[in-house]
Design a protein around this motif. Structure first.
Motif, PDB file in Angstrom:
ATOM      1  N   ALA A   1       0.839  -1.209   0.000  1.00 36.48           N
ATOM      2  CA  ALA A   1       0.000   0.000   0.000  1.00 36.48           C
ATOM      3  C   ALA A   1       0.871   1.256   0.000  1.00 36.48           C
ATOM      4  O   ALA A   1       0.555   2.243  -0.694  1.00 36.48           O
ATOM      5  N   MET A   2       1.969   1.249   0.738  1.00 32.85           N
ATOM      6  CA  MET A   2       2.877   2.404   0.744  1.00 32.85           C
ATOM      7  C   MET A   2       3.508   2.607  -0.626  1.00 32.85           C
ATOM      8  O   MET A   2       3.645   3.737  -1.099  1.00 32.85           O
TER       9      MET A   2
ATOM     10  N   VAL B   1      -3.260   5.964   3.515  1.00 33.87           N
ATOM     11  CA  VAL B   1      -4.338   5.732   4.478  1.00 33.87           C
ATOM     12  C   VAL B   1      -4.438   4.243   4.818  1.00 33.87           C
ATOM     13  O   VAL B   1      -4.460   3.860   5.988  1.00 33.87           O
ATOM     14  N   SER B   2      -4.482   3.399   3.781  1.00 36.99           N
ATOM     15  CA  SER B   2      -4.555   1.954   4.026  1.00 36.99           C
ATOM     16  C   SER B   2      -3.305   1.458   4.732  1.00 36.99           C
ATOM     17  O   SER B   2      -3.384   0.662   5.684  1.00 36.99           O
TER      18      SER B   2
ATOM     19  N   LEU C   1       7.922  -0.819  12.604  1.00 39.39           N
ATOM     20  CA  LEU C   1       6.507  -0.471  12.478  1.00 39.39           C
ATOM     21  C   LEU C   1       6.263   0.980  12.829  1.00 39.39           C
ATOM     22  O   LEU C   1       5.509   1.681  12.136  1.00 39.39           O
ATOM     23  N   ASP C   2       6.902   1.438  13.891  1.00 35.92           N
ATOM     24  CA  ASP C   2       6.711   2.823  14.340  1.00 35.92           C
ATOM     25  C   ASP C   2       7.222   3.813  13.294  1.00 35.92           C
ATOM     26  O   ASP C   2       6.581   4.845  13.024  1.00 35.92           O
ATOM     27  N   GLU C   3       8.344   3.496  12.663  1.00 36.64           N
ATOM     28  CA  GLU C   3       8.907   4.384  11.646  1.00 36.64           C
ATOM     29  C   GLU C   3       7.991   4.469  10.426  1.00 36.64           C
ATOM     30  O   GLU C   3       7.730   5.561   9.901  1.00 36.64           O
TER      31      GLU C   3
ATOM     32  N   CYS D   1       3.612   7.315   7.246  1.00 38.25           N
ATOM     33  CA  CYS D   1       2.241   7.332   6.725  1.00 38.25           C
ATOM     34  C   CYS D   1       1.477   8.542   7.247  1.00 38.25           C
ATOM     35  O   CYS D   1       0.755   9.211   6.496  1.00 38.25           O
ATOM     36  N   LYS D   2       1.638   8.828   8.517  1.00 39.42           N
ATOM     37  CA  LYS D   2       0.958   9.973   9.106  1.00 39.42           C
ATOM     38  C   LYS D   2       1.364  11.270   8.422  1.00 39.42           C
ATOM     39  O   LYS D   2       0.518  12.122   8.090  1.00 39.42           O
ATOM     40  N   LYS D   3       2.676  11.445   8.182  1.00 37.48           N
ATOM     41  CA  LYS D   3       3.161  12.667   7.532  1.00 37.48           C
ATOM     42  C   LYS D   3       2.604  12.789   6.116  1.00 37.48           C
ATOM     43  O   LYS D   3       2.186  13.867   5.684  1.00 37.48           O
TER      44      LYS D   3
END
Length: 209
Positions: A112-113, A119-120, A149-151, A156-158
């Motif tokens: 998805a990235m 978003v997904s 995962l955190d990175e 994704c948030k940015k």
């Protein structure tokens, strides 16, 4: 004995015979409570059949987890795999299926990235990070850790925030609102996005009036 007396005696015997025969039959009749065995009552069923007449066993949690995986409901799948692994910690097949499924979920997030569907991807990374504390029972066989995962979730948030502001500047309020609402699902404490979403909703409302 005269003929008349014999005749009278014979007549009396004939008259009394039906009553004697009836009493004899009554005396030979067997009582249901004593002499005759009553048929046994049918045995009570220990299990009730299903609607189609067949007994149905409960579906194992691991099988339900596979169904949730196929449907893309990853949180439910992970919950069911965790339940199955806790109930049968020595079951190597459950452990293998659990591990393969976690890796598959992460692979879907990476795809998805790559397609810029942040978003997904963000939603999936959010699910994986939330459940990562349960992955310690997978014998350390995963190809990623919590830091990875955190990175990826942070990236994704940015990207979601950036896409939202770009849509907002282009006057695409519906798109901006949808992106920011999705971002707040995985980043509920983001006050900057909360303010931007509030303003975008007000402007959208004013345009509709």
């Amino acid at each position: 004995m005269t003929l008349t007396a014999r005749h009278i005696g014979f007549m009396l015997i004939v008259l009394l015979l039906p009553g004697i025969w009836s009493c004899a039959q009554t005396g030979e009749r067997v009582s249901p409570q004593k002499g005759m065995e009553t048929p046994p009552a049918p045995a009570e069923q220990t299990s009730r059949p299903s609607a189609d007449g067949s007994a149905r066993a409960p579906i194992p949690a691991a099988d339900l987890a596979r169904r949730e995986m196929d449907a893309g409901r990853y949180q439910k799948a992970l919950d069911l795999y965790d339940m199955a692994q806790r109930s049968a910690p020595q079951d190597r097949q459950v452990l293998q299926d659990y591990t393969v499924s976690v890796e598959k979920i992460r692979s879907v997030a990476r795809q998805a990235m790559d397609q810029q569907d942040f978003v997904s991807a963000g939603r999936i990374y959010h699910v994986l990070l939330k459940n990562h504390s349960n992955f310690h029972r997978l014998d350390g066989t995963l190809s990623f850790d919590a830091a990875d995962l955190d990175e990826n979730l942070a990236n994704c948030k940015k990207c979601i925030a950036k896409q939202g502001f770009e849509a907002y500047r282009n006057g695409e309020l519906d798109e901006a609102i949808a992106l920011w609402e999705a971002l707040l699902e995985i980043d509920p404490g983001n006050t900057e996005i909360k303010d931007a979403l509030r303003i975008a909703r007000m402007q959208h409302k004013n345009l509709q009036e």
